[in-house]
Every structure is written in C-alpha cells, then in structure tokens.
Write a protein that holds these residues in place. Structure first.
Motif, PDB file in Angstrom:
ATOM      1  N   PHE A  61       0.804  -1.219   0.000  1.00 46.11           N
ATOM      2  CA  PHE A  61       0.000   0.000   0.000  1.00 46.11           C
ATOM      3  C   PHE A  61       0.843   1.278   0.000  1.00 46.11           C
ATOM      4  N   ASN A  62       2.120   1.136  -0.355  1.00 47.62           N
ATOM      5  CA  ASN A  62       3.004   2.304  -0.416  1.00 47.62           C
ATOM      6  C   ASN A  62       2.954   3.116   0.881  1.00 47.62           C
ATOM      7  N   ALA A  63       2.946   2.418   1.994  1.00 48.71           N
ATOM      8  CA  ALA A  63       2.846   3.068   3.310  1.00 48.71           C
ATOM      9  C   ALA A  63       4.217   3.103   3.979  1.00 48.71           C
ATOM     10  N   LYS A  64       4.330   3.961   4.985  1.00 51.27           N
ATOM     11  CA  LYS A  64       5.563   4.046   5.757  1.00 51.27           C
ATOM     12  C   LYS A  64       5.428   3.170   6.997  1.00 51.27           C
ATOM     13  N   PRO A  65       6.346   2.210   7.199  1.00 52.98           N
ATOM     14  CA  PRO A  65       6.267   1.310   8.363  1.00 52.98           C
ATOM     15  C   PRO A  65       7.003   1.884   9.569  1.00 52.98           C
ATOM     16  N   PHE A  66       6.395   1.739  10.738  1.00 48.51           N
ATOM     17  CA  PHE A  66       7.022   2.181  11.978  1.00 48.51           C
ATOM     18  C   PHE A  66       6.979   1.051  12.999  1.00 48.51           C
ATOM     19  N   LEU A  67       8.111   0.796  13.650  1.00 47.90           N
ATOM     20  CA  LEU A  67       8.178  -0.115  14.788  1.00 47.90           C
ATOM     21  C   LEU A  67       8.178   0.719  16.060  1.00 47.90           C
ATOM     22  N   VAL A  68       7.277   0.417  16.987  1.00 53.43           N
ATOM     23  CA  VAL A  68       7.210   1.181  18.230  1.00 53.43           C
ATOM     24  C   VAL A  68       7.175   0.235  19.418  1.00 53.43           C
ATOM     25  N   SER A  69       7.649   0.728  20.552  1.00 53.58           N
ATOM     26  CA  SER A  69       7.633  -0.071  21.775  1.00 53.58           C
ATOM     27  C   SER A  69       7.628   0.856  22.985  1.00 53.58           C
ATOM     28  N   ALA A  72      17.612  -3.566  21.889  1.00 54.22           N
ATOM     29  CA  ALA A  72      16.746  -4.613  21.337  1.00 54.22           C
ATOM     30  C   ALA A  72      16.029  -4.124  20.085  1.00 54.22           C
ATOM     31  N   MET A  73      15.570  -2.866  20.109  1.00 53.50           N
ATOM     32  CA  MET A  73      14.903  -2.304  18.937  1.00 53.50           C
ATOM     33  C   MET A  73      15.878  -2.190  17.768  1.00 53.50           C
ATOM     34  N   TYR A 110      16.191  -4.325   8.020  1.00 56.46           N
ATOM     35  CA  TYR A 110      16.649  -3.159   7.253  1.00 56.46           C
ATOM     36  C   TYR A 110      15.653  -1.996   7.346  1.00 56.46           C
ATOM     37  N   ILE A 111      15.169  -1.726   8.555  1.00 55.87           N
ATOM     38  CA  ILE A 111      14.275  -0.603   8.804  1.00 55.87           C
ATOM     39  C   ILE A 111      15.103   0.572   9.305  1.00 55.87           C
ATOM     40  N   HIS A 112      14.847   1.756   8.764  1.00 51.57           N
ATOM     41  CA  HIS A 112      15.634   2.933   9.128  1.00 51.57           C
ATOM     42  C   HIS A 112      15.358   3.341  10.567  1.00 51.57           C
ATOM     43  N   ASP A 113      16.371   3.881  11.222  1.00 51.18           N
ATOM     44  CA  ASP A 113      16.261   4.300  12.614  1.00 51.18           C
ATOM     45  C   ASP A 113      15.133   5.314  12.826  1.00 51.18           C
ATOM     46  N   GLU A 114      14.889   6.169  11.831  1.00 52.73           N
ATOM     47  CA  GLU A 114      13.835   7.176  11.954  1.00 52.73           C
ATOM     48  C   GLU A 114      12.445   6.559  12.014  1.00 52.73           C
ATOM     49  N   HIS A 115      12.333   5.298  11.645  1.00 52.46           N
ATOM     50  CA  HIS A 115      11.044   4.625  11.649  1.00 52.46           C
ATOM     51  C   HIS A 115      10.888   3.691  12.854  1.00 52.46           C
ATOM     52  N   THR A 116      11.694   3.918  13.884  1.00 51.61           N
ATOM     53  CA  THR A 116      11.549   3.167  15.132  1.00 51.61           C
ATOM     54  C   THR A 116      11.408   4.148  16.287  1.00 51.61           C
ATOM     55  N   ILE A 117      10.513   3.830  17.206  1.00 53.46           N
ATOM     56  CA  ILE A 117      10.237   4.713  18.340  1.00 53.46           C
ATOM     57  C   ILE A 117      10.181   3.878  19.618  1.00 53.46           C
ATOM     58  N   VAL A 118      10.917   4.306  20.629  1.00 46.35           N
ATOM     59  CA  VAL A 118      10.877   3.679  21.951  1.00 46.35           C
ATOM     60  C   VAL A 118      10.551   4.768  22.964  1.00 46.35           C
ATOM     61  N   GLU A 119       9.452   4.605  23.692  1.00 50.41           N
ATOM     62  CA  GLU A 119       9.035   5.622  24.659  1.00 50.41           C
ATOM     63  C   GLU A 119       8.727   4.998  26.014  1.00 50.41           C
ATOM     64  N   GLU A 120       8.899   5.793  27.049  1.00 53.50           N
ATOM     65  CA  GLU A 120       8.620   5.349  28.412  1.00 53.50           C
ATOM     66  C   GLU A 120       7.129   5.458  28.702  1.00 53.50           C
ATOM     67  N   GLY A 121       6.584   4.448  29.373  1.00 49.28           N
ATOM     68  CA  GLY A 121       5.188   4.496  29.785  1.00 49.28           C
ATOM     69  C   GLY A 121       4.488   3.174  29.584  1.00 49.28           C
ATOM     70  N   LEU A 122       3.225   3.137  29.959  1.00 47.37           N
ATOM     71  CA  LEU A 122       2.420   1.937  29.781  1.00 47.37           C
ATOM     72  C   LEU A 122       2.020   1.790  28.315  1.00 47.37           C
TER      73      LEU A 122
END
Length: 314
Positions: A189-197, A229-230, A238-250
C-alpha cells in the motif's frame, strides 16, 4: 497481499455499508494471485425456536427461509465489489453464538485472515468494540483485522507495537511475525512502516522502600536495553532508525498516543489470546490498547497458538 489470499469477512447485519468487505477487496486486489473472499453472516432469532404452534419441520423451514433472504440481501450488497479476479462467495448460517460460528468457519475454510468492522461512535469519534470482537481477538486462530469507517490511504503510516523487552521465545517470534506483516502491508500500500515499543516507568515506591536504589541509573539502563533490542530488530529487517520509536510508559497509553501522532491507518498488535481467569485478573495488554485506538487494528497470534475452539481439542 500474497499471504492473505483466502479472506473471511464478517458481514454487518445492521448496515448496507459493509466496510469490512471493502477492506477485504482492497487486500484481495493487491494480491499477486487470485484471491478468495467469503462474506459470512451468523443469524439467530430465539422467537423461531419458541413457536410451539409449529412443528419442528415447519420451524426449520422458517429458519431456512430467513437464511435464504439474508443471503440474497448480502449478494445484492456485495455485487458492486465483485470482479472476475476474485473468487467470491456468500455464506449465511443459523447459530446462536456468532463468534463460535465465525471461528468454526475459520477452521473449516482454513482462512488466512478474518476481517470484521467495528462500531464507530460519531460524537466521540471513537471505535467501540463488541463482545464478539473480544472473543475473536482471544480465540480466533488466524489474524483478525478490525476495521473502522475509513479508507486506507496510499502513502499513509502504519505501525507495529512490538514487545522488545521480553526474552520469551514466544514474544520474540511474535515480534518477527509482526514486523514481517508490517513490511508486507507497507509495501503493498506504499505506506511508511514504523516499529514502536513502550518500556515501563520505574516504580516510585522502590526508591522509597530502598533508599540506596538509583532510580535514574535503573531507568537509563532499562531504556538502553530497549533501544538495543529495537536496533537489533530493525537492523534484521533493514528498517531505518527514523522509523523506530521507543518511549517510556504503559503500552495502553503510549501506543494510542503514537498512533495519533503518526496518524496511523493501522496498528499491528500481538496477542497471546489469554482467556479464563488470567484475562480477568491480569488482563490482556492488546485489549487495553485496542480500546483507545481510533484506526484499523490487526491482531496477530504467536506461531503454535491453539484456539480453545479448535475442533480437534473439543
């Protein structure tokens, strides 16, 4: 999408607008091979069972008549969606528990994915999940896609919420599965993928009970662990660093917030299908997150998951 060639769609009996069917056709039309789409409806009316003036044969004939009428209605509604590139079928059954009928059909048809629409509250602009939704998330053996009243946009953002803090083999395998799905859907779908944790906040009571405990150092170490780990997961795919997010919280707070910030069209979640007492007292993180997400949700089970409704185990 080649991995979703055999699609089961749960029809919405209360509307001529079948958003789940529209989404299924989007997936099917993106497939590299001919797909099969089944529009499924489970109906039941207790009054037909209580009509003592009729014989059992007459009641059965009435039930068949209702099933036939509903099938004709669905075929008429589905007509604009059908094309020669897709094998399409309508199934209507008489069953008193919709979620059981749906999962039985999943097993009998060996479907790749189940798609169902959710209820949208117009005033609050939020999605309301029904008891059937929760049963499907917990017990359906194949991926479950819950859709809202919105089209998937080309070049939109989609995100997968991975549990990178766990060393459990089940969670690690699920992380890989979710990332693979994320990239597959993004490509189609020509979308931008993001990994978050999300990583947990250091409990304040620990610092009070243990004065020697260095909460800041602990928090920094925990964040570093999650970031490492991320990094390992994103580099594997091969996912770019800008497309990964790690944040504190529940997770139930962080994931909906990030979905809103990214204006995500879909959030991919992993669920272990927890049922029984553990779901009552412990709860399922995926379910707490889903309650607060106002976009499509794709719920994935780990490999080897066994549904409590599996015919071989009943």
């Amino acid at each position: 999408m080649s991995i979703y060639n055999n699609i089961l769609v749960v029809a919405n009996i209360n509307s001529d607008e079948q958003t789940a069917l529209a989404r299924a056709m989007q997936l099917a039309n993106k497939s590299v091979s001919k797909s099969r789409v089944t529009l499924f409806l489970s109906i039941y009316d207790f009054s037909y069972e209580m009509t003592s003036m009729l014989s059992s044969d007459e009641r059965e004939a009435m039930r068949r008549g209702v099933v036939h009428q509903r099938k004709l209605w669905l075929e008429n509604i589905a007509a604009p969606y059908i094309n020669d590139d897709i094998n399409f079928e309508v199934k209507v059954v008489w069953y008193h528990r919709p979620y059981e009928a749906i999962i039985e059909e999943v097993f009998s048809g060996n479907y790749d994915i189940l798609i169902k629409s959710t209820h949208k509250h117009d005033f609050l602009e939020s999605v309301i999940f029904t008891p059937t939704d929760w049963h499907l998330i917990r017990k359906c053996p194949c991926p479950v896609l819950l859709v809202k009243n919105a089209e998937w946009r080309e070049h939109s953002n989609i995100m997968a919420s991975v549990n990178i803090g766990s060393e459990s083999e089940t969670h690690q395998q699920l992380n890989v599965k979710m990332t693979e799905q994320l990239l597959n859907i993004a490509e189609r779908f020509n979308a931008k993928p993001f990994l978050v944790s999300a990583y947990p906040t250091t409990p304040s009571n620990v610092a009070i009970e243990l004065p020697e405990f260095d909460a800041i150092a602990y928090n920094d170490a925990l964040r570093a662990h999650y970031l490492t780990a991320m990094k390992a997961l994103r580099q594997e795919f091969y996912i770019h660093d800008e497309h990964t997010i790690v944040e504190e919280g529940l997770p139930e707070e962080v994931i909906p917030k990030l979905a809103k910030q990214l204006d995500a069209s879909m959030v991919i979640l992993g669920t272990t299908g927890r049922t029984g007492l553990s779901s009552v007292f412990i709860g399922n993180t995926a379910e707490h997150v889903i309650d607060k997400i106002d976009c499509d949700v794709l719920a994935l089970k780990p490999e080897g998951y066994v549904s409590p409704l599996d015919p071989e185990n009943r």
